[in-house]
Design a protein around this motif. Sequence first.
Motif, PDB file in Angstrom:
ATOM      1  N   GLU A   3       0.853  -1.195   0.000  1.00 26.57           N
ATOM      2  CA  GLU A   3       0.000   0.000   0.000  1.00 26.57           C
ATOM      3  C   GLU A   3       0.891   1.247   0.000  1.00 26.57           C
ATOM      4  N   PRO A   4       0.498   2.293  -0.720  1.00 19.69           N
ATOM      5  CA  PRO A   4       1.300   3.511  -0.606  1.00 19.69           C
ATOM      6  C   PRO A   4       1.211   4.060   0.820  1.00 19.69           C
ATOM      7  N   LYS A   5       2.318   4.715   1.235  1.00 19.04           N
ATOM      8  CA  LYS A   5       2.335   5.267   2.603  1.00 19.04           C
ATOM      9  C   LYS A   5       1.314   6.392   2.756  1.00 19.04           C
ATOM     10  N   ILE A   6       0.782   6.503   3.953  1.00 19.68           N
ATOM     11  CA  ILE A   6      -0.175   7.571   4.236  1.00 19.68           C
ATOM     12  C   ILE A   6       0.568   8.910   4.244  1.00 19.68           C
ATOM     13  N   LYS A   7       0.016   9.901   3.566  1.00 19.35           N
ATOM     14  CA  LYS A   7       0.639  11.225   3.537  1.00 19.35           C
ATOM     15  C   LYS A   7       0.260  12.022   4.782  1.00 19.35           C
ATOM     16  N   VAL A   8       1.273  12.589   5.429  1.00 19.87           N
ATOM     17  CA  VAL A   8       1.033  13.399   6.620  1.00 19.87           C
ATOM     18  C   VAL A   8       1.776  14.728   6.455  1.00 19.87           C
ATOM     19  N   PHE A  21      10.367  15.087  14.010  1.00 24.40           N
ATOM     20  CA  PHE A  21       9.122  14.429  13.598  1.00 24.40           C
ATOM     21  C   PHE A  21       9.379  13.540  12.380  1.00 24.40           C
ATOM     22  N   LYS A  22      10.119  14.123  11.446  1.00 29.15           N
ATOM     23  CA  LYS A  22      10.402  13.373  10.223  1.00 29.15           C
ATOM     24  C   LYS A  22      11.221  12.125  10.529  1.00 29.15           C
ATOM     25  N   ALA A  23      12.232  12.312  11.399  1.00 26.92           N
ATOM     26  CA  ALA A  23      13.106  11.180  11.756  1.00 26.92           C
ATOM     27  C   ALA A  23      12.309  10.067  12.433  1.00 26.92           C
ATOM     28  N   TYR A  29       5.262   6.690   7.303  1.00 25.06           N
ATOM     29  CA  TYR A  29       4.395   7.609   6.563  1.00 25.06           C
ATOM     30  C   TYR A  29       5.191   8.440   5.578  1.00 25.06           C
ATOM     31  N   ASP A  30       4.451   9.013   4.634  1.00 21.38           N
ATOM     32  CA  ASP A  30       5.067   9.928   3.676  1.00 21.38           C
ATOM     33  C   ASP A  30       4.929  11.330   4.285  1.00 21.38           C
ATOM     34  N   ILE A  31       6.016  11.808   4.888  1.00 16.49           N
ATOM     35  CA  ILE A  31       5.942  13.041   5.682  1.00 16.49           C
ATOM     36  C   ILE A  31       6.267  14.277   4.829  1.00 16.49           C
ATOM     37  N   GLU A  50      -6.077  15.350  -1.834  1.00 16.87           N
ATOM     38  CA  GLU A  50      -5.986  15.884  -0.478  1.00 16.87           C
ATOM     39  C   GLU A  50      -5.000  15.092   0.364  1.00 16.87           C
ATOM     40  N   ILE A  51      -4.377  15.788   1.305  1.00 15.97           N
ATOM     41  CA  ILE A  51      -3.516  15.094   2.259  1.00 15.97           C
ATOM     42  C   ILE A  51      -4.422  14.586   3.376  1.00 15.97           C
ATOM     43  N   PRO A  52      -4.375  13.272   3.628  1.00 13.49           N
ATOM     44  CA  PRO A  52      -5.327  12.722   4.606  1.00 13.49           C
ATOM     45  C   PRO A  52      -5.168  13.313   6.010  1.00 13.49           C
ATOM     46  N   VAL A  53      -3.926  13.482   6.466  1.00 12.85           N
ATOM     47  CA  VAL A  53      -3.712  13.910   7.852  1.00 12.85           C
ATOM     48  C   VAL A  53      -2.826  15.160   7.903  1.00 12.85           C
TER      49      VAL A  53
END
Lengths: 363, 135
Positions: A3-8, A21-23, A29-31, A50-53
């Motif tokens: 599954e593609p990573k969730i975009k945050v 946060f990124k680290a 997730y796709d940060i 849209e970015i989900p989160v």
Amino acid sequence: MSEPKIKVLYIDDELHNLNAFKAAFRREYDILLAESAEEGRAVLQQQESEIPVIISDQRMPGETGIEFFESIKDIYPYSLRILLTGYTDIQAVISAVNIGNIFRYLQKPWNEEEIHQTILAAFEIYHSRVQLIEKNKELEKAYNELDKFVYSASHDMRAPLMSILGITRLARLEKDQEPEPYFVMIEQSVLKLDDFIKNIIDYYKNNRFDQEIKSIDLKTLIENCIESNRYQTGSKEIDFRLKVDQQAEFKSDELKLSIILNNLISNAIKYRNESANPPFVDVSAQCDENQAVIRVADNGVGIPESEIENIFKMFYRAANNNSGSGIGLYIVKDAITRLEGTISLQSALDQGTTFQLEIPNKL
Amino acid sequence: MTIPGRSYTFLHIDDNNLDLLITSRFLQHAKLAETVHTYTSANLTLQHIREEHFDELPIIILLDIQMPELNGFDFLDRFAELPPAVTSRYHIYMLSSTLDPKDRTRVQEHPFVIDLLTKPLDTDLLRTLLEKLPD
């Protein structure tokens, strides 16, 4: 396939927080990062969907997290907004809920497990929102079709019946005439109505039943389709030609394929050119491990170029005669889509039409 | 003044040949028709009206609704663009098997259509309507 990573999207004015946060979360997730509300908006605009989160710090110079959320909530209504702040400020919490319409309120320093759970919970809501929209679109399509169907049914089913009623009354007025011509006219109307009803049944079969993939012998399938069109008006004059070159086992949905071929063969007969010597319907099929290519060609009346783009629309009738109901090719197109195949055509007025199908082999 | 038993010239537009035949025969039996010009294409009818093929007066048009290419309402839209000297010579009735209330509303609202008649044609009703036409 994963599954593609969730975009945050994470917004914070402190670079150190952004990096931390990124680290911490980039593996899962796709940060995306932004240093201010303004930059956040720019990131949102660059996205195709849209970015989900969206997670934002509250206290930032210029614009607070709540103000930022308030400004984007109508533009990106499906995104879930999460406020992250180091201060326990009850007024901020109330505003966040009431104005920023946020999903969760989290405290700094963050707890990784809590962030994970929050992102996953938010994504689940986002996912069901998107699904709901898709379902709504499907429903709307079904509703529009039903609407068209009711309108068309009042014409396509009633018209032949009213013709028969007219013929009956006419026969009564012309009692001294030979009865045979009236029977011929009644028969013509009955066949037309029957044709429409068969099409409607095909349409529902095509719509309702799940795919049933099985091995298909193309020669037998096509022969059966030709056979079932033998009794159609004009069929006796037609020279049917068939050539099948099946190099591999072919798997697909037999019912849908036969609906498609039946319609195309029936049309080729219906729109034959009476003056052709003889009118022919030429069906050829080639098949390998990847796909089957089937062509249905005729030397019939052809389709005017201006009509070609419309012929697959529901209840569209191009020809100026009384035999078409305008649903056959719509069903064909629908069935092809369900088989994940393609259909194309070439046509020239008074010379004929060739439909070409490419159907993937589901081996 | 309407002369009893008067007959008219008709233009009948319908994509279904069978219905053209049935209606024409009804008109002949009822002795309503002097001549019936039948058309399967509304386009061709318009062309003939524009070219003033018909010099009889008045002319009654029976117009089907659902037809490929130009349907009955499309025909009316184009007809309405013709000069009043032409349009005033024609009296239009829709003749259809429709049950759609939207069609009835559209017909009632259309300035060029006198009434919507249902198939099969009721010649007694048509005669009554024709007798009401201004001379």
